[in-house]
Design an enzyme around this catalytic site. Structure first.
Site, PDB file in Angstrom:
ATOM      1  N   TYR A 126       0.822  -1.210   0.000  1.00  0.00           N
ATOM      2  CA  TYR A 126       0.000   0.000   0.000  1.00  0.00           C
ATOM      3  C   TYR A 126       0.859   1.265   0.000  1.00  0.00           C
ATOM      4  CZ  TYR A 126      -3.732  -3.182   1.602  1.00  0.00           C
ATOM      5  OH  TYR A 126      -4.632  -4.202   1.731  1.00  0.00           O
ATOM      6  N   ILE A 179     -12.766  -4.987   7.627  1.00  0.00           N
ATOM      7  CA  ILE A 179     -11.835  -3.853   7.665  1.00  0.00           C
ATOM      8  C   ILE A 179     -12.173  -2.880   6.536  1.00  0.00           C
ATOM      9  CG2 ILE A 179      -9.934  -4.961   8.904  1.00  0.00           C
ATOM     10  CD1 ILE A 179      -8.701  -5.591   6.119  1.00  0.00           C
ATOM     11  N   LYS A 236     -12.383   0.322   4.289  1.00  0.00           N
ATOM     12  CA  LYS A 236     -11.462   1.442   4.099  1.00  0.00           C
ATOM     13  C   LYS A 236     -12.246   2.736   3.935  1.00  0.00           C
ATOM     14  CE  LYS A 236      -9.308   4.360   1.004  1.00  0.00           C
ATOM     15  NZ  LYS A 236      -9.762   5.089  -0.210  1.00  0.00           N
ATOM     16  N   ASN A 266     -19.378   3.502   9.554  1.00  0.00           N
ATOM     17  CA  ASN A 266     -18.930   2.116   9.669  1.00  0.00           C
ATOM     18  C   ASN A 266     -18.895   1.676  11.125  1.00  0.00           C
ATOM     19  OD1 ASN A 266     -18.579   2.192   6.892  1.00  0.00           O
ATOM     20  ND2 ASN A 266     -16.360   2.447   6.991  1.00  0.00           N
TER      21      ASN A 266
END
Length: 279
Positions: A56, A233, A235, A245
């Site tokens: 990443y 998870i 993003k 979220n």
């Protein structure tokens, strides 16, 4: 960015699976100050699980976000992944230490094999992971994008216990065969792209459940994963979305809601490179 920008929900609301918080912040395609601010905001909102990867190219930004937050490092479950180009035995050892330096931490809570491809050598790669585990540089071993055959082989070869298999998983790709294989070995499933990159908001079944509970489709999808025992998870670098979220933790789906989502007959895989083991 402070708690005034987001609604804080007690971090103890988040269930854990073998010590891993079941809702975390993904950071794929996040970079620079946006990434740092997202990590800091998430932690101050209540998140305690942060996921990144060598590939990443943002481990330094993630580390800065953790350092700038008011949350102690010991309270953060931090995961990163070794790129498929770095999976020879010696490269695993060297690049993991580089990851530690970029993240600014002494150990990593969960280190994944990112893909079983390219330089992945089951014996050489996993022996390096076991060595890092024995040295205390990583607390847990993980694998990512492993099909049942690769998972079975990894369990046999890795001296350290495998905590998790991170795969794409959401209501449009429920991954029953992988979930079954993981359950057989007491391995947790971690879902990346848990919102199908936004596609789930257009699903009538999910829209109906969201309207019933007066919540968002995103919250419904994250709650569905939690009902299945899956860690998610998602993003985001947007405080509003990070908060939305996190609020999914307050949603308890009824059995009929779960059954309605399970009945969706559309499938969609968002991440599908040629080198993936299912191709």
């Amino acid at each position: 960015m402070t708690l005034n920008d987001v609604d804080a929900i007690d971090s103890t609301l988040c269930p854990t699976a073998n010590g891993m918080p079941m809702l975390g912040l993904g950071t794929w395609q996040a970079s620079g100050d946006d990434c740092t601010n997202a990590v800091r905001t998430a932690l101050e909102c209540g998140y305690r699980h942060i996921d990144t990867a060598q590939g990443y190219d943002n481990e330094d930004a993630v580390g800065a976000g953790i350092a700038q937050s008011d949350v102690d490092r010991d309270d953060v479950f931090l995961a990163t992944k070794v790129s498929s180009s770095n999976l020879s035995h010696e490269d695993v050892l060297e690049t993991t230490r580089d990851s530690l330096d970029r993240l600014g931490v002494e150990s990593i809570d969960l280190l994944y094999v990112h893909w079983p491809s390219r330089t992945y050598d089951p014996e050489g790669t996993l022996s390096a992971f076991s060595q890092l585990y024995d040295e205390g540089l990583i607390e847990n071993v993980g694998v990512s994008n492993f099909e049942p055959d690769q998972l079975e082989q990894a369990v046999d070869l890795c001296d350290a216990p495998i905590l998790a298999n991170q795969v794409e998983c959401h209501p449009l790709l429920p991954q029953e065969h992988i979930r079954e294989a993981c359950a057989n070995h007491d391995i947790e499933v971690v879902a990346y792209s848990p919102l199908a990159r936004g596609s789930i908001v257009d699903q009538p079944e999910i829209q109906d459940v969201a309207a019933k509970h007066d919540v968002t489709e995103i919250q419904v999808s994250l709650a569905w994963l939690r009902e299945k025992g899956i860690t998610a998870i998602p993003k985001s670098v947007t405080p509003e979305h990070i908060r939305d979220n996190w609020r999914s933790l307050t949603l308890d789906l009824e059995s009929e809601d779960v059954a309605q989502i399970d009945a969706i007959d559309e499938t969609s895989r968002e991440i599908d490179p040629d080198y993936a083991p299912w191709n």
